[in-house]
Design an enzyme around this catalytic site. Sequence first.
Site, PDB file in Angstrom:
ATOM      1  N   LYS A 115       0.901   0.389 -35.606  1.00 10.58           N
ATOM      2  CA  LYS A 115       2.068   0.700 -34.787  1.00 10.58           C
ATOM      3  C   LYS A 115       1.667   0.594 -33.324  1.00 10.58           C
ATOM      4  CE  LYS A 115       5.458   4.249 -33.705  1.00 10.58           C
ATOM      5  NZ  LYS A 115       6.095   5.488 -34.153  1.00 10.58           N
TER       6      LYS A 115
ATOM      7  N   ARG B 220      14.663   6.325 -29.321  1.00 14.09           N
ATOM      8  CA  ARG B 220      14.425   7.627 -28.686  1.00 14.09           C
ATOM      9  C   ARG B 220      15.740   8.242 -28.218  1.00 14.09           C
ATOM     10  NH1 ARG B 220       8.805   5.615 -25.715  1.00 14.09           N
ATOM     11  NH2 ARG B 220       7.674   5.328 -27.675  1.00 14.09           N
TER      12      ARG B 220
ATOM     13  N   LYS C 265       4.577  -2.563 -36.912  1.00 11.70           N
ATOM     14  CA  LYS C 265       5.736  -2.178 -36.101  1.00 11.70           C
ATOM     15  C   LYS C 265       5.422  -2.326 -34.629  1.00 11.70           C
ATOM     16  CE  LYS C 265       8.333   1.942 -35.042  1.00 11.70           C
ATOM     17  NZ  LYS C 265       8.310   3.368 -35.098  1.00 11.70           N
TER      18      LYS C 265
ATOM     19  N   SER D  41      14.490  -0.523 -33.072  1.00  7.69           N
ATOM     20  CA  SER D  41      15.761  -0.320 -32.371  1.00  7.69           C
ATOM     21  C   SER D  41      15.986  -1.314 -31.234  1.00  7.69           C
ATOM     22  CB  SER D  41      15.820   1.112 -31.845  1.00  7.69           C
ATOM     23  OG  SER D  41      14.710   1.378 -30.995  1.00  7.69           O
TER      24      SER D  41
HETATM   25  C1  PBG Z   1       8.474   8.292 -34.153  1.00  6.86           C
HETATM   26  C2  PBG Z   1       9.056   6.960 -34.403  1.00  6.86           C
HETATM   27  C3  PBG Z   1       9.482   6.019 -33.460  1.00  6.86           C
HETATM   28  C4  PBG Z   1      10.082   4.999 -34.171  1.00  6.86           C
HETATM   29  C5  PBG Z   1       9.963   5.306 -35.523  1.00  6.86           C
HETATM   30  N1  PBG Z   1       9.316   6.521 -35.647  1.00  6.86           N
HETATM   31  C6  PBG Z   1       9.495   6.055 -31.972  1.00  6.86           C
HETATM   32  C7  PBG Z   1       8.255   6.202 -31.220  1.00  6.86           C
HETATM   33  O1  PBG Z   1       7.153   6.040 -31.744  1.00  6.86           O
HETATM   34  O2  PBG Z   1       8.369   6.520 -30.051  1.00  6.86           O
HETATM   35  C8  PBG Z   1      10.735   3.792 -33.567  1.00  6.86           C
HETATM   36  C9  PBG Z   1      11.773   3.137 -34.403  1.00  6.86           C
HETATM   37  C10 PBG Z   1      12.685   2.240 -33.657  1.00  6.86           C
HETATM   38  O3  PBG Z   1      12.528   1.989 -32.450  1.00  6.86           O
HETATM   39  O4  PBG Z   1      13.641   1.770 -34.291  1.00  6.86           O
HETATM   40  N2  PBG Z   1       7.137   8.454 -34.198  1.00  6.86           N
END
Ligand code: PBG
Length: 330
Positions: free
Chosen positions: A201, A211, A255, A281
């Site tokens: 990630k 967020r 991701k 997102s």
């Molecule tokens: C939380 C999390 C995030 C996403 C999934 N789980 C955001 C982040 O790491 O700040 C992002 C998913 C998306 O942007 O669709 N840990």
Amino acid sequence: MSHAPYPALRLRRSRVAPWSRAMVAETVLSPADLIWPLFVTGGSNNRESIATMPGVERLSVDLLGAAAKEAASLGIPCLALFPNTPASARSEDGAEAANPDNLMCNAIRAIKDSGADIGVLTDVALDPYTSHGHDGLLSEDGRILNDSSVAALVAQSLNQARAGADIIAPSDMMDGRVGIIRAALESEGFHDVQIMAYAAKYASAFYGPFRDAVGSSGYLKGDKKTYQMDYANSDEALREVALDLAEGADSVMVKPGLPYLDIVRRVKERFEVPVFAYQVSGEYAMIEAAVAAGVLDRDKGVVETLTAFKRAGCSGVLTYHARHVARLLG
Ligand code: PBG
């Protein structure tokens, strides 16, 4: 092969008719490839739109059973849940994550009680519950405390498993958490609860709308670069995946999605395990912005991107377009 195969060889022959293209297609997208992320909010019969993600809504718990049944009837195998925790329940230590009555647990139970034949994947990270918006716990001088964060993530994981989660998906990127969560699940008898590790990630600009959706953007101080990966790196992703697999992950995730298909391909070739990707997102928002601007055909564009994930080696994709695409494919 002769050095001038043409005209004996004409690759266009197999492309000329639709039946022939279908026959030689190397990759086929189906609803079984889709995981549908849902945002959960309070209230009843409550649907909230999300300004940065047009077409996506937060749903109250009482609406989830119907959504789950619809998804199952479309052939979608799994939902991914994300809570928008009320401000009053957020704190420095994110203790709400371990509350058996939190939004997440109520959502899991509502889906399981609906009888929908569908898997429930739950995100493990503290960011929807902390007043600072980070995925782990912070020291007084603002540094992430890895090992005490892992302890909190274990409590969160067990809380979700007890509520009925099928797949625990740690998205926090703390070191060592997969093995410690696995051990805790085993010791409580949750032998069949899977772990899908957000293994690679990256610290990404593409998470902004998410967020907003979980209400943590207003809280987040700084960035997540001390735990999420540097997008300059690819070998490091293989090390992350190797560790998560050695610690007991059943499957791994890469991701964000589309800009990271090279990582998907390397992970698939190296490890030969189920690999998932998250079309996040910001990717969703980009596609919708292009559609709104009249420069992209949504249906064609979305199916093309999702097929590209499969071609790269994904077993499946988390996508906010899941329901739309499952309807199209159906
Ligand atoms: C939380 C999390 C995030 C996403 C999934 N789980 C955001 C982040 O790491 O700040 C992002 C998913 C998306 O942007 O669709 N840990």
